[in-house]
Design a protein around this motif. Structure first.
Motif, short mmCIF file in Angstrom:
data_model
loop_
_atom_site.label_atom_id
_atom_site.label_comp_id
_atom_site.label_asym_id
_atom_site.label_seq_id
_atom_site.Cartn_x
_atom_site.Cartn_y
_atom_site.Cartn_z
N ARG A 1 48.34 45.65 40.29
CA ARG A 1 47.14 45.79 41.14
C ARG A 1 47.31 44.99 42.44
NH1 ARG A 1 47.37 48.33 37.44
NH2 ARG A 1 48.39 49.49 39.11
N THR B 1 39.10 52.18 35.22
CA THR B 1 38.39 51.13 35.94
C THR B 1 36.95 51.51 36.23
OG1 THR B 1 40.47 50.50 37.02
CG2 THR B 1 38.44 49.66 37.99
N ALA C 1 36.48 46.16 39.84
CA ALA C 1 37.30 45.31 38.97
C ALA C 1 37.15 43.84 39.32
CB ALA C 1 38.77 45.73 39.06
N PRO D 1 37.81 51.23 43.50
CA PRO D 1 37.82 50.62 42.17
C PRO D 1 38.14 49.13 42.18
CG PRO D 1 38.99 52.71 42.16
CD PRO D 1 38.72 52.38 43.59
N ASP D 2 38.85 48.66 43.19
CA ASP D 2 39.19 47.25 43.26
C ASP D 2 37.94 46.39 43.36
OD1 ASP D 2 40.54 44.87 43.49
OD2 ASP D 2 41.18 45.18 45.55
N PHE E 1 43.00 52.84 43.79
CA PHE E 1 42.74 51.42 43.68
C PHE E 1 43.14 50.69 44.95
CE2 PHE E 1 43.29 47.07 42.31
CZ PHE E 1 42.31 46.89 41.35
#
Length: 553
Positions: free
Chosen positions: A309, A99, A20, A16-17, A67
């Motif tokens: 995060r 996300t 994002a 997911p990072d 994440f």
């Protein structure tokens, strides 16, 4: 990979990072190059890439990792005894739902955990399932067969506690590693991949579910060779594509091994690249600082979300073999947070002088953030309460809230019990009693009124009293002499008549008639009376008199 994979029947495993970060690049963003930061200009490229990825996964299965893809093995081996480390994994898992789906417009599967290279031991499985995953992607060179099966069993293996190990075939998963920049090397890798898959199918006539889990970050040449091999496999007659969720739900082979090895069997080459325990300690310190900062903010989400995060990224598998870069990143996160925290601070004070027994001491709190802070508690403490008390005690606390971009002062009442210097400490606290920021220490010099000063002041007052008494005595004596002179004058004149005509205040007295009293010569210091007649002679000349001229004095 997006271009090559959109036409392949594969399961997409997504960090997911990545989504994002690219989504953030579609708007205003900055790029750091060393100590310089410049404005990003590739918004159009980011938008196009996300649009292509959305098209590629539209009808495919998407598995979302926690994440930033946390390093489960490093956490299991070096971080479980560090307070808060497992909570970071839970936070990294919880953020997935907000996300992936809003960006890709597909609902991801979050049931899978994927340790590095599929290497597992009991501690890794325990950590992997602690955040909610019930399926662990392992590899056959880690979870090896011990029952002497002449074929490769199905990938799904129940390993206890409701957890399923999805065991990928090691030879097929590693077929596209190495340098494949040359055409010959790439072609050979594809041929070996196809040959191994065909040989696996010829091992037995039993239908099995086989999983291929290649390396996380293939190069461009590796990705092209991989796509070529999968494309040829899909067009072959000895295999059929299947989703990862379906393979994990297939009926397991009863003769397949289900025993997870101990930590001693974990490959030493992988262990050397793990994040050290110090990395988790540094992350825990940053988390503590964040917890202490967010409680004073009017809008904590402006800080909690980005720093949360960033803490997830500190545990990423991407730092394996990059210890210096990982250390630099952790230090940068902590330094940036400290910079924000330091924008709410106490203003330094110089030595304060108190004259007298009591006084007030102002202490100023400055807020250079854009948002309001508070409520905080400001405590002023005397290190020598026998000499200087704060509101009658050793310390006093007062609540304080400060608007963004402003400063505010708080006044404390102090009382001195003795002359001299006393050290005072000002400290901010959160509502739960945790110190916030650095304290400010300053000296208070007590200079109350001394006996010498009192003697000087008393002497001055006494002189004023004596001077006043002397003036009063002199006036009294002058009045007495005047009275005696008046009595002597009265004794030399005829006795005044008792007739009312002699009364100067009698209204019936004939006008123009002078009495003996009115004819007496007036003294310069006699006060003027209301009944005194108007003088009938001209004013005396101030010029010198002539010779032989008689002048009345």
């Amino acid at each position: 990979m997006v271009t090559l994979g959109k036409d392949l029947d594969v399961t997409w495993v997504v960090d997911p990072d990545l989504l994002a970060s690219v989504d953030a690049m579609t708007g205003s963003y900055r790029v750091r190059d060393g100590d310089k930061t410049t404005a990003g200009t590739q918004q159009a490229v980011a938008k196009q890439w996300l649009a292509d990825l959305q098209d590629a996964v539209a009808d495919k299965e998407v598995v979302a990792l926690p994440f930033a893809d946390p390093d489960l093995a490093s956490l299991a081996h070096n971080g479980t005894d560090v307070t808060g480390s497992l909570s970071q994994l839970k936070d990294a898992t919880d953020v997935v739902a907000n996300t992936v789906e809003p960006i890709l417009h597909v609902k991801p599967n979050t049931d899978f955990a994927w340790p590095v290279d599929g290497a597992v031991d009991r501690s890794i499985v325990k950590v992997a399932t602690s955040a909610g995953a019930d399926k662990v992607i392992a590899r056959s060179d880690s979870l090896q067969e011990t029952n002497g099966l002449p074929y490769t069993p199905s990938a799904a293996r129940p390993i206890g506690g409701g957890t399923t190990a999805v065991v990928a075939d090691a030879r097929l998963s590693t077929a596209f590693e190495g340098d494949l920049t040359n055409a010959s090397a790439s072609t050979l890798a594809v041929q070996r991949f196809l040959a191994q898959s065909l040989g696996l199918g010829l091992q037995t006539d039993k239908q099995r579910s086989v999983v291929i889990a290649p390396q996380r970050t293939p190069s461009g040449s590796q990705a092209r060779a991989m796509a070529e091999g999968l494309r040829a496999l899909q067009s072959g007659t000895w295999s059929q594509s299947q989703k990862l969720a379906a393979a994990s739900a297939a009926k397991p082979d009863p003769d397949a091994t289900t025993k997870v090895p101990g930590s001693s069997s974990y490959p030493s080459a992988l262990r050397k690249k793990e994040l050290p325990r110090s990395a988790f300690l540094e992350s825990a310190q940053t988390q503590d600082a964040l917890d202490g900062f967010k409680v004073v903010l009017s809008d904590p989400s402006r800080v909690v979300t980005p720093f949360g995060r960033a803490l997830n990224r500190e545990m990423s598998v991407s730092w394996r073999g990059r210890a210096a870069e990982a250390e630099s990143f952790r230090a940068g996160v902590k330094s940036y947070l400290d910079g924000l925290t330091g924008r709410v601070r106490l203003i330094d004070k110089s030595e304060t002088k108190l004259s007298g027994r009591s006084a007030t001491i102002p202490v100023t709190v400055q807020n250079n953030l854009v948002q309001d802070v508070g409520p905080l508690v400001l405590r002023l403490t005397s290190t020598n309460p026998t000499r200087l008390e704060i509101d009658g005690a050793r310390y006093e606390e007062q609540p304080i809230s400060v608007s963004g971009g402003h400063s505010q002062s708080v006044k404390f009442t102090t009382s001195a019990n003795a002359n001299g210097r006393a050290t005072v400490i000002a400290q901010l606290y959160t509502q739960d009693g945790r110190p916030y920021g650095d304290p400010v220490t300053f000296d208070v010099k007590v200079t109350e009124i001394t006996a010498t000063v009192m003697l000087v002041i008393g002497g001055g007052v006494l002189l004023l009293v004596l001077a006043g008494f002397r003036m009063y005595t002199q006036r009294k004596r002058a009045a007495a002499r005047a009275a005696e002179q008046g009595e002597e004058d009265d004794s030399e004149e005829p006795e005044a008549s008792e007739n009312s005509e002699n009364d100067p205040e009698n209204p019936e007295r004939p006008e123009g008639r002078l009495t003996e009293e009115s004819a007496a010569p007036a003294r310069a210091d006699d006060p003027e009376q209301p009944s005194d007649p108007t003088p009938d002679t001209a004013a005396e000349s101030t010029d010198p008199s002539g010779t032989g001229e008689r002048v009345d004095r």
